[in-house]
Write an enzyme that holds these catalytic residues in place. Structure first.
Site, PDB file in Angstrom:
ATOM      1  N   GLU A 120       0.830  -1.200   0.000  1.00 55.09           N
ATOM      2  CA  GLU A 120       0.000   0.000   0.000  1.00 55.09           C
ATOM      3  C   GLU A 120       0.869   1.256   0.000  1.00 55.09           C
ATOM      4  OE1 GLU A 120      -4.195  -1.146   1.928  1.00 55.09           O
ATOM      5  OE2 GLU A 120      -2.574  -1.114   3.380  1.00 55.09           O
ATOM      6  N   CYS A 133       3.556   8.523   1.281  1.00 57.54           N
ATOM      7  CA  CYS A 133       4.080   7.592   2.277  1.00 57.54           C
ATOM      8  C   CYS A 133       4.322   6.254   1.568  1.00 57.54           C
ATOM      9  CB  CYS A 133       3.053   7.467   3.407  1.00 57.54           C
ATOM     10  SG  CYS A 133       3.619   6.414   4.733  1.00 57.54           S
ATOM     11  N   CYS A 140       6.194  -6.744   7.276  1.00 57.45           N
ATOM     12  CA  CYS A 140       7.353  -6.352   8.085  1.00 57.45           C
ATOM     13  C   CYS A 140       7.656  -7.470   9.072  1.00 57.45           C
ATOM     14  CB  CYS A 140       7.064  -5.056   8.838  1.00 57.45           C
ATOM     15  SG  CYS A 140       8.493  -4.473   9.798  1.00 57.45           S
ATOM     16  N   CYS A 144       6.060  -5.150  15.717  1.00 54.49           N
ATOM     17  CA  CYS A 144       5.664  -4.254  16.813  1.00 54.49           C
ATOM     18  C   CYS A 144       4.178  -4.519  17.143  1.00 54.49           C
ATOM     19  CB  CYS A 144       5.863  -2.796  16.421  1.00 54.49           C
ATOM     20  SG  CYS A 144       7.561  -2.453  15.945  1.00 54.49           S
ATOM     21  N   CYS A 147       1.198  -2.292  15.501  1.00 53.46           N
ATOM     22  CA  CYS A 147       1.236  -1.943  14.075  1.00 53.46           C
ATOM     23  C   CYS A 147       0.579  -3.015  13.204  1.00 53.46           C
ATOM     24  CB  CYS A 147       2.696  -1.746  13.664  1.00 53.46           C
ATOM     25  SG  CYS A 147       2.949  -1.570  11.899  1.00 53.46           S
ATOM     26  N   HIS A 250       8.998   5.260  21.312  1.00 54.70           N
ATOM     27  CA  HIS A 250       7.781   4.711  21.929  1.00 54.70           C
ATOM     28  C   HIS A 250       7.830   4.366  23.416  1.00 54.70           C
ATOM     29  CE1 HIS A 250       6.879   4.670  17.777  1.00 54.70           C
ATOM     30  NE2 HIS A 250       7.216   3.434  17.503  1.00 54.70           N
ATOM     31  N   CYS A 374      -0.774   6.208   9.817  1.00 52.43           N
ATOM     32  CA  CYS A 374       0.421   5.514  10.304  1.00 52.43           C
ATOM     33  C   CYS A 374       0.078   4.181  10.931  1.00 52.43           C
ATOM     34  CB  CYS A 374       1.081   6.321  11.417  1.00 52.43           C
ATOM     35  SG  CYS A 374       2.125   7.609  10.849  1.00 52.43           S
TER      36      CYS A 374
HETATM   37  N1  SAH Z   1       9.272   0.547  10.237  1.00 50.32           N
HETATM   38  C1  SAH Z   1       9.505   1.923  10.392  1.00 50.32           C
HETATM   39  C2  SAH Z   1       8.707   2.790   9.444  1.00 50.32           C
HETATM   40  C3  SAH Z   1       7.262   2.439   9.195  1.00 50.32           C
HETATM   41  S1  SAH Z   1       6.147   2.727  10.502  1.00 50.32           S
HETATM   42  C4  SAH Z   1       9.281   2.349  11.836  1.00 50.32           C
HETATM   43  O1  SAH Z   1       8.745   1.537  12.598  1.00 50.32           O
HETATM   44  O2  SAH Z   1       9.697   3.444  12.191  1.00 50.32           O
HETATM   45  C5  SAH Z   1       6.051   4.515  10.556  1.00 50.32           C
HETATM   46  C6  SAH Z   1       5.636   5.047  11.909  1.00 50.32           C
HETATM   47  O3  SAH Z   1       4.288   4.674  12.218  1.00 50.32           O
HETATM   48  C7  SAH Z   1       6.490   4.522  13.059  1.00 50.32           C
HETATM   49  O4  SAH Z   1       6.869   5.537  13.929  1.00 50.32           O
HETATM   50  C8  SAH Z   1       5.553   3.562  13.735  1.00 50.32           C
HETATM   51  O5  SAH Z   1       5.881   3.365  15.076  1.00 50.32           O
HETATM   52  C9  SAH Z   1       4.224   4.243  13.561  1.00 50.32           C
HETATM   53  N2  SAH Z   1       3.074   3.371  13.787  1.00 50.32           N
HETATM   54  C10 SAH Z   1       2.988   2.038  13.585  1.00 50.32           C
HETATM   55  N3  SAH Z   1       1.751   1.594  13.893  1.00 50.32           N
HETATM   56  C11 SAH Z   1       1.039   2.664  14.303  1.00 50.32           C
HETATM   57  C12 SAH Z   1      -0.313   2.851  14.722  1.00 50.32           C
HETATM   58  N4  SAH Z   1      -1.178   1.857  14.745  1.00 50.32           N
HETATM   59  N5  SAH Z   1      -0.696   4.110  15.044  1.00 50.32           N
HETATM   60  C13 SAH Z   1       0.164   5.142  14.975  1.00 50.32           C
HETATM   61  N6  SAH Z   1       1.431   5.031  14.551  1.00 50.32           N
HETATM   62  C14 SAH Z   1       1.875   3.798  14.233  1.00 50.32           C
HETATM   63 FE1  SF4 Z   2       7.551  -2.862  11.148  1.00 47.76          FE
HETATM   64 FE2  SF4 Z   2       5.327  -1.624  11.887  1.00 47.76          FE
HETATM   65 FE3  SF4 Z   2       7.279  -2.024  13.657  1.00 47.76          FE
HETATM   66 FE4  SF4 Z   2       7.640  -0.232  11.694  1.00 47.76          FE
HETATM   67  S1  SF4 Z   2       6.114  -0.118  13.338  1.00 47.76           S
HETATM   68  S2  SF4 Z   2       9.070  -1.808  12.382  1.00 47.76           S
HETATM   69  S3  SF4 Z   2       6.479  -1.236  10.035  1.00 47.76           S
HETATM   70  S4  SF4 Z   2       6.078  -3.625  12.643  1.00 47.76           S
END
Ligand code: SAH
Ligand code: SF4
Length: 386
Positions: A120, A133, A140, A144, A147, A250, A374
């Site tokens: 996406e 974006c 991934c 996390c 996410c 975080h 995000c």
């Molecule tokens: N993998 C990288 C970049 C992609 S995620 C990273 O983790 O930084 C981009 C941003 O979105 C990151 O700061 C991540 O922590 C945040 N993010 C992920 N899931 C989210 C959610 N459900 N709500 C808000 N931000 C989120």
């Molecule tokens: Fe991967 Fe999502 Fe964690 Fe970024 S926030 S490293 S995209 S699992």
């Protein structure tokens, strides 16, 4: 001839043929023009017995005119177009579905790669500029807990061409909306995936987007976000292009960060912050620290205080702290037990940081209604969130 072609494919981008254990290789036998640098296209033209200026013409079509229709490149001789059509392709990404909100100013495209894997890309258009974006991986592998992308695991790395093509898609859209805004396109590598887990291909894409003879995007208009892969942060600090860096934090301590980001066990907070500090010292550039706020988990004012103290302790005597904290109220992910804090709690967290002289903003979100904000990108066509 086949041997010649094979040779050329290898010189174009060997990485697309070593996609690692995670994935099958894309199935289209034709090589993608978006994988090639200008010198590589010139070498190809030479191999084909064409003058090298043909490569520049082709490059201009791809990156200035944003054309991927080889038939429409009528300044190229018919015989060359025929060969290009037979042996190459200039559009490996197929938009399967596009969702719009904010009056069409926010758009999320679900794109199919040549091997059927889905990713996406999200475009946000503002009065003076636009931001795209971009995904760097399909899925991934970091996982996390908050996410959507991390929940399904890693399908495969994207090739540099697949990363570049997402930006070309966005640029085409913006140009159709407003020619003026198309010259103010920002690229954020914050879509699906961890860019530093696919460093080589991602960096090849950055260089190609920056190429003044091609897409000509200034380094300052590109921002990469990493979950905190220390070797990647250190590597980026040595690169010649000054793109912007954001690091996902975080949590103010390892005990909490361990529960949110599994990779924290490998690269704990102290190591990430030290790499971030070294980065600011080496480059003189500011680093953004991202902090997703989760109700009752990491959003207490005491946690803001602990974070502020930790960041302040990194200040080098006599120097301003080159960190900026970006607070992101969590965006809901289907099936998750987490929740988004109330506005007041977000503002309180921000206030505590500011009281400790930490520069801090709350990210203004777009696209929540179409699961384009995000962390909501899942890349699954039948999924509610897609
Ligand atoms: N993998 C990288 C970049 C992609 S995620 C990273 O983790 O930084 C981009 C941003 O979105 C990151 O700061 C991540 O922590 C945040 N993010 C992920 N899931 C989210 C959610 N459900 N709500 C808000 N931000 C989120
Ligand atoms: Fe991967 Fe999502 Fe964690 Fe970024 S926030 S490293 S995209 S699992």
């Amino acid at each position: 001839m086949a041997g010649e072609q094979r040779l050329f494919i290898q010189s174009i981008n060997p990485s697309t043929h070593t996609m690692e254990k995670v994935s099958p290789v894309p199935t289209d036998a034709r090589w993608s023009l978006y994988e090639a640098t200008l010198p590589e296209l010139e070498a190809a033209m030479q191999q084909w017995g064409e003058p090298s200026f043909r490569a520049r013409q082709l490059y201009r079509h791809l990156y200035s005119r944003l054309t991927s229709d080889i038939q429409a490149m009528t300044d190229l001789p018919g015989s060359l177009r025929a060969r290009l059509l037979e042996e190459t392709q200039a559009g490996g990404l197929r938009v399967v579905r596009e969702r719009r909100t904010d009056d069409g100013q926010t758009r999320k495209a679900l794109m199919a790669l040549p091997d059927g894997v889905m990713i996406e890309t999200v475009l946000m258009v503002y009065p003076e500029r636009a931001t795209v974006c971009v995904s760097t991986q399909a899925g991934c592998g970091i996982g996390c807990v908050f996410c959507a992308t991390g929940q399904a695991g890693l399908r495969r790395n994207l090739s540099s061409g697949e990363i570049v093509e997402q930006v070309v898609w966005a640029a085409r859209q913006v140009r159709a909306i407003s020619l003026e805004r198309s010259s103010h396109l920002n690229v954020v590598f914050m879509g699906m995936g961890e860019p530093f887990a696919n460093y080589e291909r991602w960096w090849d894409a950055v260089k190609r987007l920056h190429d003044p003879q091609g897409f000509n995007l200034s380094a300052r208009k590109m921002t990469v976000s990493t979950v905190g892969l220390v070797p990647g942060i250190r590597r980026l600090s040595q690169e010649s292009l000054p793109i912007n860096l954001a690091i996902s934090l975080h949590a103010p301590d390892d005990a909490l960060r361990d529960t949110l980001i599994p990779i924290n066990r490998r690269y704990p907070l102290a190591a990430v912050l030290e790499a971030a500090r070294d980065y600011t010292e080496r480059t003189g550039r500011r680093v953004s620290l991202e902090y997703v706020l989760l109700q009752g988990r990491n959003d207490h004012p005491d946690q803001a205080r602990a974070l502020a103290q930790r960041l302040r302790s990194l200040a080098v005597a006599g120097h301003a702290l080159l960190f900026h904290v970006n607070l992101i109220p969590w965006n809901p992910v289907p099936g998750s037990a987490l929740s988004r804090p109330e506005r007041q709690r977000v503002l309180r967290f921000q206030q505590v940081l500011q009281e400790h002289q930490i520069a801090c903003t709350v990210r203004v979100e777009r696209g929540g209604e179409i699961a384009a904000a995000c962390g909501q990108l899942a890349g699954v066509p039948g999924n509610k969130s897609a």
